[in-house]
Design a protein around this motif. Structure first.
Motif, PDB file in Angstrom:
ATOM      1  N   SER A 132       1.011  -1.104  -0.091  1.00 54.40           N
ATOM      2  CA  SER A 132       0.086  -0.006   0.110  1.00 54.40           C
ATOM      3  C   SER A 132       1.038   1.300  -0.115  1.00 54.40           C
ATOM      4  O   SER A 132       2.179   1.324   0.575  1.00 54.40           O
ATOM      5  N   LEU A 133       0.451   2.332  -0.575  1.00 57.28           N
ATOM      6  CA  LEU A 133       1.148   3.762  -0.796  1.00 57.28           C
ATOM      7  C   LEU A 133       1.083   4.024   0.676  1.00 57.28           C
ATOM      8  O   LEU A 133       2.004   4.963   1.158  1.00 57.28           O
ATOM      9  N   LYS A 134       0.472   3.630   1.777  1.00 53.86           N
ATOM     10  CA  LYS A 134       0.260   4.261   3.081  1.00 53.86           C
ATOM     11  C   LYS A 134       1.301   3.624   3.839  1.00 53.86           C
ATOM     12  O   LYS A 134       1.716   4.024   4.895  1.00 53.86           O
ATOM     13  N   SER A 135       2.166   2.591   3.206  1.00 52.02           N
ATOM     14  CA  SER A 135       3.119   1.818   4.193  1.00 52.02           C
ATOM     15  C   SER A 135       4.379   2.660   4.515  1.00 52.02           C
ATOM     16  O   SER A 135       4.805   3.189   3.330  1.00 52.02           O
ATOM     17  N   PHE A 136       4.873   2.499   5.550  1.00 55.94           N
ATOM     18  CA  PHE A 136       6.048   3.173   5.806  1.00 55.94           C
ATOM     19  C   PHE A 136       7.327   2.352   5.762  1.00 55.94           C
ATOM     20  O   PHE A 136       8.478   2.568   6.246  1.00 55.94           O
ATOM     21  N   LYS A 137       6.976   1.012   5.065  1.00 54.80           N
ATOM     22  CA  LYS A 137       8.115   0.149   5.147  1.00 54.80           C
ATOM     23  C   LYS A 137       9.364   0.514   4.129  1.00 54.80           C
ATOM     24  O   LYS A 137       8.962   1.090   2.987  1.00 54.80           O
ATOM     25  N   PRO A 138      10.357   0.356   4.306  1.00 59.35           N
ATOM     26  CA  PRO A 138      11.622   1.063   3.274  1.00 59.35           C
ATOM     27  C   PRO A 138      11.263   0.099   2.010  1.00 59.35           C
ATOM     28  O   PRO A 138      10.999  -1.140   2.096  1.00 59.35           O
ATOM     29  N   THR A 139      11.525   0.927   0.929  1.00 57.58           N
ATOM     30  CA  THR A 139      11.174   0.007  -0.455  1.00 57.58           C
ATOM     31  C   THR A 139      12.314   0.369  -1.315  1.00 57.58           C
ATOM     32  O   THR A 139      12.844   1.726  -1.293  1.00 57.58           O
ATOM     33  N   TRP A 140      12.645  -0.414  -2.062  1.00 64.11           N
ATOM     34  CA  TRP A 140      13.556  -0.309  -3.177  1.00 64.11           C
ATOM     35  C   TRP A 140      12.841   0.106  -4.303  1.00 64.11           C
ATOM     36  O   TRP A 140      11.797  -0.434  -4.995  1.00 64.11           O
ATOM     37  N   GLY A 141      13.593   1.144  -5.150  1.00 62.16           N
ATOM     38  CA  GLY A 141      13.319   1.400  -6.746  1.00 62.16           C
ATOM     39  C   GLY A 141      14.087   0.891  -7.219  1.00 62.16           C
ATOM     40  O   GLY A 141      15.463   0.655  -6.940  1.00 62.16           O
ATOM     41  N   TYR A 142      14.060  -0.126  -8.738  1.00 59.74           N
ATOM     42  CA  TYR A 142      14.812  -1.002  -9.183  1.00 59.74           C
ATOM     43  C   TYR A 142      14.750  -0.807 -10.716  1.00 59.74           C
ATOM     44  O   TYR A 142      13.598  -0.374 -11.119  1.00 59.74           O
ATOM     45  N   LYS A 143      15.843  -0.841 -11.636  1.00 61.66           N
ATOM     46  CA  LYS A 143      15.686  -0.952 -13.037  1.00 61.66           C
ATOM     47  C   LYS A 143      16.181  -2.404 -13.246  1.00 61.66           C
ATOM     48  O   LYS A 143      17.321  -3.017 -12.696  1.00 61.66           O
ATOM     49  N   LEU A 144      15.499  -3.128 -14.075  1.00 58.97           N
ATOM     50  CA  LEU A 144      15.628  -4.533 -14.381  1.00 58.97           C
ATOM     51  C   LEU A 144      16.425  -4.382 -15.713  1.00 58.97           C
ATOM     52  O   LEU A 144      15.756  -3.798 -16.849  1.00 58.97           O
ATOM     53  N   PHE A 145      17.553  -5.337 -16.163  1.00 57.49           N
ATOM     54  CA  PHE A 145      18.099  -5.221 -17.249  1.00 57.49           C
ATOM     55  C   PHE A 145      18.401  -6.542 -17.749  1.00 57.49           C
ATOM     56  O   PHE A 145      18.388  -7.623 -16.675  1.00 57.49           O
ATOM     57  N   SER A 146      18.503  -6.994 -19.103  1.00 57.98           N
ATOM     58  CA  SER A 146      18.965  -8.139 -19.245  1.00 57.98           C
ATOM     59  C   SER A 146      20.447  -7.974 -19.472  1.00 57.98           C
ATOM     60  O   SER A 146      21.012  -7.054 -19.226  1.00 57.98           O
ATOM     61  N   GLU A 147      21.399  -9.561 -19.323  1.00 61.87           N
ATOM     62  CA  GLU A 147      22.740  -9.407 -19.115  1.00 61.87           C
ATOM     63  C   GLU A 147      23.505  -8.521 -20.214  1.00 61.87           C
ATOM     64  O   GLU A 147      24.566  -8.219 -19.989  1.00 61.87           O
ATOM     65  N   ASP A 148      22.792  -8.349 -21.289  1.00 59.92           N
ATOM     66  CA  ASP A 148      23.517  -7.797 -22.440  1.00 59.92           C
ATOM     67  C   ASP A 148      23.203  -6.223 -22.162  1.00 59.92           C
ATOM     68  O   ASP A 148      23.614  -5.316 -23.145  1.00 59.92           O
ATOM     69  N   GLY A 149      22.579  -5.766 -21.082  1.00 60.71           N
ATOM     70  CA  GLY A 149      22.365  -4.347 -21.004  1.00 60.71           C
ATOM     71  C   GLY A 149      21.030  -3.586 -21.385  1.00 60.71           C
ATOM     72  O   GLY A 149      20.733  -2.528 -21.206  1.00 60.71           O
ATOM     73  N   THR A 150      20.201  -4.576 -22.011  1.00 59.78           N
ATOM     74  CA  THR A 150      19.123  -3.845 -22.650  1.00 59.78           C
ATOM     75  C   THR A 150      18.069  -3.712 -21.327  1.00 59.78           C
ATOM     76  O   THR A 150      17.730  -4.504 -20.447  1.00 59.78           O
ATOM     77  N   PHE A 151      17.663  -2.552 -21.363  1.00 57.28           N
ATOM     78  CA  PHE A 151      16.594  -2.089 -20.198  1.00 57.28           C
ATOM     79  C   PHE A 151      15.210  -2.901 -20.426  1.00 57.28           C
ATOM     80  O   PHE A 151      14.720  -2.865 -21.663  1.00 57.28           O
ATOM     81  N   LEU A 152      14.766  -3.221 -19.478  1.00 58.31           N
ATOM     82  CA  LEU A 152      13.358  -4.127 -19.390  1.00 58.31           C
ATOM     83  C   LEU A 152      12.336  -3.642 -18.642  1.00 58.31           C
ATOM     84  O   LEU A 152      11.118  -3.633 -18.912  1.00 58.31           O
ATOM     85  N   LYS A 153      12.672  -2.908 -17.457  1.00 56.80           N
ATOM     86  CA  LYS A 153      11.606  -2.717 -16.602  1.00 56.80           C
ATOM     87  C   LYS A 153      12.071  -1.538 -15.478  1.00 56.80           C
ATOM     88  O   LYS A 153      13.042  -1.849 -14.864  1.00 56.80           O
ATOM     89  N   ASN A 154      11.115  -0.515 -14.951  1.00 58.99           N
ATOM     90  CA  ASN A 154      11.168   0.062 -13.735  1.00 58.99           C
ATOM     91  C   ASN A 154      10.243  -0.664 -12.627  1.00 58.99           C
ATOM     92  O   ASN A 154       9.195  -0.829 -13.051  1.00 58.99           O
TER      93      ASN A 154
END
Length: 207
Positions: A132-154
């Motif tokens: 939930s957006l109300k959660s105060f739990k620490p959260t990671w933002g991440y970018k996912l890549f394939s091993e060749d460096g292709t960007f896949l996802k935020n």
């Protein structure tokens, strides 16, 4: 009827037959028999949020940003109100018990337990899921890549180790670049902005 809602305008205009068109930033959100706050309607509808914050939205990027900030502010406001009610409940009951000298130890004990029970019921209202957006739990933002460096996802995750957001099989041939945030809302805002800048092929929505 116009209402200034966190820098964004909700407006209801009457058309033929006593029907009102409820608009948010000149985008029609709903029809009703009486004026309705369009922002409130959006805040209660996940599908409307997806439509209005997504890349196909009729809203400008500035209006989307204002809407997003308004929704975050509303979520944080609910937490503050619930917490305040819990504190007032405890203070009122305990203060009442202290003023009733004739109640005795047993009576004070019962009233104190009543305060604890009342506060617990409100705390349950504040308790939220980690996603939930109300959660105060620490959260990671991440970018996912394939091993060749292709960007896949935020994305965002509250997992202690962000890579465990996915199965080992899924992560084969992929890697993450992760950024820590103090709570879910901050990570959510980062994800939305990143998707505005560059949305990956695995990002089905703006968040």
């Amino acid at each position: 009827m116009a209402a200034d809602t966190r820098e964004a305008i909700s407006f209801s205009s009457e058309i033929a037959g006593g029907t009102y068109l409820n608009q948010y930033q000149n985008t029609i959100v709903s029809e009703s028999n009486s004026p309705v706050d369009a922002f409130q309607t959006i805040s209660n509808s996940k599908s409307l949020q997806n439509n209005l914050l997504g890349s196909e939205s009729d809203l400008s990027s500035e209006s989307r940003s204002r809407l997003y900030k308004g929704l975050i502010g509303k979520a944080n406001e609910k937490i503050g109100m619930a917490t305040g009610r819990a504190l007032l409940t405890i203070e009122a009951v305990v203060s009442g018990a202290a003023s009733l000298n004739a109640v005795g130890r047993l009576g004070v004990g019962l009233l104190s337990r009543g305060a604890a029970k009342a506060s617990a019921s409100v705390v349950e209202e504040v308790a939220v899921h980690g996603n939930s957006l109300k959660s105060f739990k620490p959260t990671w933002g991440y970018k996912l890549f394939s091993e060749d460096g292709t960007f896949l996802k935020n994305g965002i995750t509250s997992k202690l180790v962000p890579e465990t957001r996915y199965t080992k099989a899924f992560m084969q041939g992929k890697y993450m670049e992760a950024i820590p945030f103090p709570n879910r809302a901050a990570a959510y805002e980062w994800e939305f902005m990143q998707n505005t800048i560059q949305r990956g092929p695995l990002n089905l929505n703006m968040y």
